[in-house]
Design an enzyme around this catalytic site. Structure first.
Site, mmCIF file in Angstrom:
data_model
loop_
_atom_site.group_PDB
_atom_site.id
_atom_site.type_symbol
_atom_site.label_atom_id
_atom_site.label_comp_id
_atom_site.label_asym_id
_atom_site.label_seq_id
_atom_site.Cartn_x
_atom_site.Cartn_y
_atom_site.Cartn_z
ATOM 1 N N PHE A 124 0.849 -1.197 0.000
ATOM 2 C CA PHE A 124 0.000 0.000 0.000
ATOM 3 C C PHE A 124 0.884 1.246 0.000
ATOM 4 O O PHE A 124 1.717 1.439 0.880
ATOM 5 C CB PHE A 124 -0.917 0.015 1.229
ATOM 6 C CG PHE A 124 -1.819 1.212 1.255
ATOM 7 C CD1 PHE A 124 -2.924 1.281 0.425
ATOM 8 C CD2 PHE A 124 -1.555 2.289 2.093
ATOM 9 C CE1 PHE A 124 -3.758 2.398 0.426
ATOM 10 C CE2 PHE A 124 -2.382 3.408 2.105
ATOM 11 C CZ PHE A 124 -3.485 3.460 1.268
ATOM 12 N N TYR A 151 1.036 5.466 0.049
ATOM 13 C CA TYR A 151 0.243 6.645 0.428
ATOM 14 C C TYR A 151 1.035 7.941 0.250
ATOM 15 O O TYR A 151 0.518 9.032 0.508
ATOM 16 C CB TYR A 151 -0.228 6.521 1.884
ATOM 17 C CG TYR A 151 0.927 6.347 2.860
ATOM 18 C CD1 TYR A 151 1.469 5.086 3.119
ATOM 19 C CD2 TYR A 151 1.514 7.445 3.499
ATOM 20 C CE1 TYR A 151 2.545 4.928 3.986
ATOM 21 C CE2 TYR A 151 2.578 7.304 4.365
ATOM 22 C CZ TYR A 151 3.089 6.040 4.606
ATOM 23 O OH TYR A 151 4.162 5.895 5.455
ATOM 24 N N GLY A 152 2.288 7.819 -0.162
ATOM 25 C CA GLY A 152 3.139 8.993 -0.341
ATOM 26 C C GLY A 152 3.710 8.999 -1.750
ATOM 27 O O GLY A 152 2.965 8.929 -2.734
ATOM 28 N N GLU A 199 13.733 3.311 1.697
ATOM 29 C CA GLU A 199 13.019 3.882 2.843
ATOM 30 C C GLU A 199 13.723 3.582 4.162
ATOM 31 O O GLU A 199 13.079 3.455 5.198
ATOM 32 C CB GLU A 199 11.574 3.346 2.866
ATOM 33 C CG GLU A 199 10.824 3.533 1.572
ATOM 34 C CD GLU A 199 10.693 4.995 1.144
ATOM 35 O OE1 GLU A 199 10.891 5.891 1.985
ATOM 36 O OE2 GLU A 199 10.417 5.230 -0.033
#
Ligand code: BEZ
Length: 193
Positions: free
Chosen positions: A24, A26-27, A99
């Site tokens: 998922f 979201y950024g 990340e």
């Protein structure tokens, strides 16, 4: 918690035996997927809000002048809209590296916009990581973003690309849009505006 989360994430092996896993985003994953994927579907997760509360020393800022990027904050009843990617488990090595500045893999249920749901992975930076900056007013966040720049480019480019992608998806996010309005007041606008 150490700043580099690669080793911690490698220990999260829940999906390693699967042929494919839903991730998922979201950024930046919404507007920049720099990895191969098998499928991509608009989706949402419950109980989380997107917030510009994570510091970025390695992508959109520097050690001495960190930028701000998104993480998810727990919030009862909230729904975070984003984009789900079906990837092979090998892609997580690349994502763990990209990340590594504080984000941890978390297993989560995601709901697809066109129906159905699946368990997969989302990367979250919690208040326990060393790069976490935490809450601030949207005005102060905009000021910080306006002046930060890192190896991946200006911090404002990240915010503006995310705001534009959410608009195109028809998924307004008041936190993101309010920061965008403060940036505009500072003279930092969408490239075509
Ligand atoms: C994302 O774009 O969803 C994302 C945010 C933080 C880390 C990894 C991915």
């Amino acid at each position: 918690m150490s700043l580099n989360t690669i080793a911690i994430n490698q220990r999260m092996d829940k999906f390693d035996s699967h042929d494919s896993v839903w991730l998922f985003g979201y950024g930046s994953l919404i507007f920049k997927a720099d990895f191969p994927f098998l499928d991509r579907r608009p989706a949402s997760i419950g109980g989380w809000s997107r917030r510009f509360w994570q510091g970025s020393h390695d992508h959109r800022g520097t050690e001495t002048h960190p930028g701000r990027v998104v993480t998810l904050a727990p919030e009862a009843g909230a729904i975070c809209h984003g984009m789900a990617y079906l990837v092979t488990p090998e892609e997580f090595a690349h994502l763990d590296h990209r990340e590594k500045n504080g984000y941890l893999r978390l297993a989560t249920e995601m709901h697809f916009e066109d129906g159905g749901s699946a368990e997969g992975i989302v990367y979250i930076a919690t208040h326990e990581n060393a790069a976490y900056l935490g809450p601030a007013s949207e005005r102060d966040i905009a000021r910080q973003i306006a002046s930060a720049r890192g190896p991946s480019g200006p911090n404002s480019e990240y915010l503006l690309a995310l705001a534009q992608a959410l608009r195109e998806m028809g998924k307004p996010d008041e936190h993101v849009f309010e920061i965008e309005r403060h940036l505009a007041a500072l003279g930092v606008r969408q490239p075509d505006a």
